[in-house]
Design an enzyme around this catalytic site. Structure first.
Site, PDB file in Angstrom:
ATOM      1  N   THR A 247       0.850  -1.202   0.000  1.00 17.49           N
ATOM      2  CA  THR A 247       0.000   0.000   0.000  1.00 17.49           C
ATOM      3  C   THR A 247       0.880   1.244   0.000  1.00 17.49           C
ATOM      4  O   THR A 247       1.946   1.244   0.614  1.00 17.49           O
ATOM      5  CB  THR A 247      -0.906   0.012   1.248  1.00 17.49           C
ATOM      6  OG1 THR A 247      -1.617  -1.223   1.291  1.00 17.49           O
ATOM      7  CG2 THR A 247      -1.883   1.185   1.227  1.00 17.49           C
TER       8      THR A 247
ATOM      9  N   VAL B  46     -12.096  -6.470  -0.433  1.00 14.83           N
ATOM     10  CA  VAL B  46     -11.726  -5.050  -0.398  1.00 14.83           C
ATOM     11  C   VAL B  46     -11.233  -4.714   1.004  1.00 14.83           C
ATOM     12  O   VAL B  46     -11.868  -5.076   1.991  1.00 14.83           O
ATOM     13  CB  VAL B  46     -12.933  -4.160  -0.760  1.00 14.83           C
ATOM     14  CG1 VAL B  46     -12.576  -2.691  -0.610  1.00 14.83           C
ATOM     15  CG2 VAL B  46     -13.388  -4.450  -2.185  1.00 14.83           C
TER      16      VAL B  46
ATOM     17  N   GLY C 251      -6.081  -4.645   6.505  1.00 17.85           N
ATOM     18  CA  GLY C 251      -7.217  -3.748   6.291  1.00 17.85           C
ATOM     19  C   GLY C 251      -8.453  -4.034   7.109  1.00 17.85           C
ATOM     20  O   GLY C 251      -9.182  -3.104   7.480  1.00 17.85           O
TER      21      GLY C 251
END
Lengths: 172, 132
Positions: free
Chosen positions: B1, B30, B55
């Protein structure tokens, strides 16, 4: 106002993960990206412009997990996500499941500035990118040999165990 | 990221994040990067935040907005707010880090992993690039 700018290129990296040459290369790209963003601010550019300029450099570098060089899904494909937010207006734009747009951060900005929406995914988001003539690449263009090897190792390890160390390897 | 946060000459804050996600993720998964308030958040007069890490933890903890809320409602400093959010992540065995900048241009980049690629140029104009 004074100006200030910061970037990151991912967490999870351990000293053993990088050779001195790789570390030098990563530092070079990070320095280039932070200087580009800062120069944009210095010349009067907006924070949004600075953020996009720096992120494009990191997305285009195969060293970081975004754009070209993104990690791979279990199916061996690349699916990218991105977002951007304007602190002045609280406007925001985001995209998910992107497979062909070279710089997903630019598409997130299109969602924010050209649509009434905040988050768009998959085929609809890709169509928006084409509508706004954003640069695209074949899905294979994003895949690097390093990430293919990383996927192979992750799949081998996940079949046996999932330790914190494995998580670190997966998040970078 | 990868991510970036900025304070511009007009005093406006901005944040952005871009990612390929997790290695070996299921197709369609996601993470926090495109979730406003989780992986990315910016609010003038408060702070701008971009995150990187596992995440699902960042989404559950609404990390970006939590930093801003601690500053806005709890009157925490940027360092206090960002460190508290990462400490909370650690308690839950979540891994990762954030870069954050406040309305005065102070930068803070806490993380709980062995390293995090990061760089900044503060109000003093000095370039800092760090990994570990």
């Amino acid at each position: 106002s004074p100006i200030a700018f910061a970037i990151h290129g991912g967490a999870g990296v351990a000293p053993k993960d990088l050779t001195p040459e790789q570390e030098a290369e990563c530092r070079k790209v990070l320095a280039q990206a932070v200087q580009e963003g800062h120069a944009t601010l210095k010349s009067g550019g907006s924070g949004l412009e600075a953020v996009q300029k720096a992120i494009i450099i990191l997305e285009d570098s195969p060293l970081f997990n975004a754009g070209r060089g993104s990690v791979l899904t279990a199916a061996g494909t690349v699916e990218m996500d991105a977002s951007i937010m304007d602190g002045r207006t609280l406007q925001a734009g985001a995209v998910a499941g992107i497979t062909t747009v070279r710089n997903p951060i630019l598409l997130a900005n299109v969602v924010m500035t050209k649509t009434p929406h905040v988050l768009m995914i998959g085929a609809g988001a890709e169509a928006l990118a084409r509508e706004h003539a954003l640069k695209t690449e074949a899905p294979e263009w994003f895949i690097t040999p390093k990430q293919m090897e990383k996927l192979r190792r992750a799949q081998k390890k996940s079949a046996v165990t999932l330790s914190p160390e494995d998580i670190w390897m997966r998040v970078g | 990221t990868v991510g970036a946060v900025a304070l511009d000459k007009e005093g406006h804050l901005a944040a952005g994040t871009s990612t390929g996600g997790l290695t070996n993720k299921k197709a369609g998964r996601v993470g926090d990067s495109p979730i406003i308030g989780a992986g990315t958040y910016a609010e003038d007069g408060v702070c701008a935040v971009s995150g990187t890490g596992h995440g699902e933890f960042f989404i559950r903890n609404v990390v970006g907005h939590d930093v801003a809320a601690r500053m806005k409602y709890g009157k925490a400093t940027l360092v206090e707010a960002a460190d508290a959010v990462i400490a909370r992540l650690s308690e839950q065995k979540g891994v990762g880090g954030i870069i954050a900048i406040d309305a005065q241009g102070r930068v803070h980049a806490p993380f709980n992993t062995p390293g995090m690629f990061r760089a900044w140029i503060g109000t003093d104009g000095q370039v800092e690039v760090k990994i570990f």
